[in-house]
Design a protein around this motif. Structure first.
Motif, PDB file in Angstrom:
ATOM      1  N   SER A   9       0.862  -1.173   0.000  1.00 32.91           N
ATOM      2  CA  SER A   9       0.000   0.000   0.000  1.00 32.91           C
ATOM      3  C   SER A   9       0.901   1.226   0.000  1.00 32.91           C
ATOM      4  O   SER A   9       1.951   1.240   0.648  1.00 32.91           O
ATOM      5  N   VAL A  10       0.510   2.230  -0.744  1.00 33.13           N
ATOM      6  CA  VAL A  10       1.292   3.459  -0.888  1.00 33.13           C
ATOM      7  C   VAL A  10       0.435   4.622  -0.418  1.00 33.13           C
ATOM      8  O   VAL A  10      -0.655   4.851  -0.951  1.00 33.13           O
ATOM      9  N   ASN A  11       0.935   5.356   0.577  1.00 36.22           N
ATOM     10  CA  ASN A  11       0.219   6.505   1.120  1.00 36.22           C
ATOM     11  C   ASN A  11       0.986   7.770   0.757  1.00 36.22           C
ATOM     12  O   ASN A  11       2.098   7.991   1.234  1.00 36.22           O
ATOM     13  N   VAL A  12       0.381   8.586  -0.117  1.00 36.13           N
ATOM     14  CA  VAL A  12       0.969   9.862  -0.504  1.00 36.13           C
ATOM     15  C   VAL A  12      -0.047  10.957  -0.218  1.00 36.13           C
ATOM     16  O   VAL A  12      -1.123  10.989  -0.827  1.00 36.13           O
ATOM     17  N   GLY A  13       0.274  11.832   0.728  1.00 34.26           N
ATOM     18  CA  GLY A  13      -0.639  12.933   1.058  1.00 34.26           C
ATOM     19  C   GLY A  13      -1.972  12.474   1.591  1.00 34.26           C
ATOM     20  O   GLY A  13      -2.991  13.146   1.385  1.00 34.26           O
ATOM     21  N   GLY A  14      -2.000  11.329   2.281  1.00 32.81           N
ATOM     22  CA  GLY A  14      -3.243  10.815   2.854  1.00 32.81           C
ATOM     23  C   GLY A  14      -4.066   9.947   1.928  1.00 32.81           C
ATOM     24  O   GLY A  14      -5.060   9.347   2.354  1.00 32.81           O
ATOM     25  N   THR A  15      -3.686   9.845   0.652  1.00 38.28           N
ATOM     26  CA  THR A  15      -4.380   8.985  -0.305  1.00 38.28           C
ATOM     27  C   THR A  15      -3.652   7.653  -0.409  1.00 38.28           C
ATOM     28  O   THR A  15      -2.444   7.622  -0.672  1.00 38.28           O
ATOM     29  N   VAL A  16      -4.382   6.569  -0.189  1.00 37.35           N
ATOM     30  CA  VAL A  16      -3.774   5.232  -0.164  1.00 37.35           C
ATOM     31  C   VAL A  16      -4.103   4.478  -1.450  1.00 37.35           C
ATOM     32  O   VAL A  16      -5.261   4.424  -1.872  1.00 37.35           O
ATOM     33  N   GLN A  17      -3.079   3.925  -2.075  1.00 40.07           N
ATOM     34  CA  GLN A  17      -3.225   3.092  -3.267  1.00 40.07           C
ATOM     35  C   GLN A  17      -2.654   1.706  -2.947  1.00 40.07           C
ATOM     36  O   GLN A  17      -1.622   1.609  -2.272  1.00 40.07           O
ATOM     37  N   ARG A  18      -3.296   0.668  -3.448  1.00 38.39           N
ATOM     38  CA  ARG A  18      -2.799  -0.702  -3.239  1.00 38.39           C
ATOM     39  C   ARG A  18      -2.341  -1.267  -4.576  1.00 38.39           C
ATOM     40  O   ARG A  18      -3.045  -1.136  -5.582  1.00 38.39           O
ATOM     41  N   ARG A  19      -1.170  -1.893  -4.561  1.00 44.25           N
ATOM     42  CA  ARG A  19      -0.579  -2.386  -5.800  1.00 44.25           C
ATOM     43  C   ARG A  19       0.118  -3.726  -5.582  1.00 44.25           C
ATOM     44  O   ARG A  19       0.586  -4.033  -4.490  1.00 44.25           O
ATOM     45  N   ARG A  20       0.198  -4.498  -6.670  1.00 42.86           N
ATOM     46  CA  ARG A  20       1.061  -5.675  -6.750  1.00 42.86           C
ATOM     47  C   ARG A  20       2.117  -5.329  -7.796  1.00 42.86           C
ATOM     48  O   ARG A  20       1.778  -5.050  -8.956  1.00 42.86           O
ATOM     49  N   THR A  21       3.387  -5.323  -7.400  1.00 45.69           N
ATOM     50  CA  THR A  21       4.415  -4.772  -8.276  1.00 45.69           C
ATOM     51  C   THR A  21       5.758  -5.455  -8.045  1.00 45.69           C
ATOM     52  O   THR A  21       6.068  -5.872  -6.919  1.00 45.69           O
ATOM     53  N   PRO A  22       6.594  -5.544  -9.085  1.00 52.00           N
ATOM     54  CA  PRO A  22       7.950  -6.052  -8.898  1.00 52.00           C
ATOM     55  C   PRO A  22       8.928  -4.974  -8.439  1.00 52.00           C
ATOM     56  O   PRO A  22      10.045  -5.294  -8.021  1.00 52.00           O
ATOM     57  N   LEU A  23       8.525  -3.691  -8.519  1.00 49.86           N
ATOM     58  CA  LEU A  23       9.482  -2.624  -8.222  1.00 49.86           C
ATOM     59  C   LEU A  23       8.775  -1.331  -7.827  1.00 49.86           C
ATOM     60  O   LEU A  23       7.881  -0.864  -8.520  1.00 49.86           O
ATOM     61  N   ALA A  24       9.223  -0.779  -6.697  1.00 56.09           N
ATOM     62  CA  ALA A  24       8.884   0.596  -6.311  1.00 56.09           C
ATOM     63  C   ALA A  24      10.196   1.352  -6.203  1.00 56.09           C
ATOM     64  O   ALA A  24      11.089   0.957  -5.445  1.00 56.09           O
ATOM     65  N   PHE A  25      10.322   2.434  -6.967  1.00 56.23           N
ATOM     66  CA  PHE A  25      11.574   3.179  -7.069  1.00 56.23           C
ATOM     67  C   PHE A  25      11.305   4.622  -6.669  1.00 56.23           C
ATOM     68  O   PHE A  25      10.439   5.280  -7.249  1.00 56.23           O
ATOM     69  N   ILE A  26      12.036   5.118  -5.659  1.00 55.98           N
ATOM     70  CA  ILE A  26      11.831   6.472  -5.149  1.00 55.98           C
ATOM     71  C   ILE A  26      13.019   7.324  -5.583  1.00 55.98           C
ATOM     72  O   ILE A  26      14.155   7.111  -5.122  1.00 55.98           O
ATOM     73  N   GLY A  27      12.790   8.265  -6.471  1.00 56.95           N
ATOM     74  CA  GLY A  27      13.849   9.115  -6.997  1.00 56.95           C
ATOM     75  C   GLY A  27      14.016  10.383  -6.189  1.00 56.95           C
ATOM     76  O   GLY A  27      13.035  11.042  -5.838  1.00 56.95           O
TER      77      GLY A  27
END
Length: 334
Positions: free
Chosen positions: A196-214
């Motif tokens: 789950s990804v929380n950005v600014g209070g909005t939550v998204q749920r994902r199935r992913t091979p990669l999360a990359f934070i630049g």
């Protein structure tokens, strides 16, 4: 752990050390050249700036953090990371918030940090800059107490780094070896993440091979990725890849290498100053600036604007900013 994790610490009132001495911590395992040759080049460059520099060699297994703490205890005002991006991030994590300046002598394979900050990759020029440059605040990213300067990622990329370490041990450090490790990892990868990804209070749920934070606009622009404008504004750019087969992953890697990645086809983009990622597995390996760390979910990414001060080339100013003649100067009445 960094001082940045202390909620009572306020970097806005930071007072920089007045000590002009410079301690260079050289990672003897960085890059592909001979460590002693590079050390001799640095010592020769030190002679141009008497009584300013001291070189301390650090073996890869000894711990750059401990060496940095000893240098700060000895009173040096500037602590220099002489190595690759991982070495630089390791020293940055120790000096951030302490009032010491970070210096950089790039000796790595890719040197994204130095290139993004316009620090010369030539050793002699880098040493002269340390003695003569100016100090400016540089934003840094932090996740669960660990500082990073370029990027952080979960999923397949930490496995790439593990494969790369084995490849380097067998064949030596090179860009070809680094690219080979990417290929081998992608062809054997089989474990996407649920998060789950929380950005600014909005939550998204994902199935992913990669999360990359630049965190580096230079690196994002180098690979032709959208999101560098958000980084320039002081935000993170988070890229989440869609669930993919091995061959789809390999195809995306090739697109990345050829700067052909397309938003909403090859990745989703989220931007923000504070990002929280929670994974189904409590403990994950997180890659940061080419190094691997075991961290515990949730992963809290935060931006710190004024905690790290770096010795940099002087900023170029326009004639008006520098007090020089204006465009109309010399054209008045006689």
């Amino acid at each position: 752990m960094s001082l940045l994790t202390d909620p009572s610490h306020d970097p806005s009132g930071l007072v920089l050390s007045q000590d002009t001495r410079i301690c260079v911590l050289m990672n003897s395992g960085s890059g592909s050249g001979d460590a002693e040759d590079r050390a001799e080049t640095m010592r020769a460059a030190f002679d141009r700036h008497p009584n300013r520099f001291e070189l301390r060699l650090v073996d890869p297994g000894d711990g750059i953090a401990d060496a940095c703490q000893r240098a700060m205890k000895d009173g040096f005002g500037t602590i220099v990371a002489a190595g690759g991006d991982g070495t630089i991030a390791g020293v940055a994590g120790q000096v951030a918030g302490t009032g010491r300046r970070l210096g950089i002598v790039p000796l790595g394979t890719f040197n994204y940090v130095a290139r993004g900050l316009k620090i010369p990759e030539d050793i002699d020029a880098a040493i002269d800059l340390l003695a003569e440059g100016e100090t400016r605040a540089v934003p840094v990213g932090e996740v669960n107490g660990t500082v990073f300067l370029n990027n952080a990622s979960l999923g397949i990329y930490p496995q790439v780094l593990k494969e790369r370490e084995g490849t380097y041990a067998r064949w030596g450090r090179s860009r070809i070896a680094a690219h080979w490790s990417v290929l081998m990892t992608f062809l054997t990868f089989r474990r996407p993440m649920r998060m789950s990804v929380n950005v600014g209070g909005t939550v998204q749920r994902r199935r992913t091979p990669l999360a990359f934070i630049g965190r580096s606009a230079f690196q994002l622009e180098y690979f032709g990725l959208e999101g560098s404008d958000a980084v320039e504004r002081g935000e993170f750019a988070l890229y989440v890849a869609p669930d993919s087969t091995r061959w789809e992953l390999l195809l995306r890697a090739l697109r990345l290498a050829s700067k052909g990645m397309v938003l909403n086809r090859d990745f989703e983009l989220f931007t923000g100053r504070d990002i929280v990622i929670e994974t189904s597995r409590r403990t994950q390996t997180v890659a940061m600036d080419g190094e691997r760390f075991k961290l515990t979910s949730p992963f809290r990414f935060r931006m710190h604007d004024n905690a790290l001060h770096v010795v940099l080339p002087p900023e170029r100013k326009t004639p008006l900013e520098s007090g020089g003649p204006s465009e109309d100067a010399g054209h008045g009445d006689a």
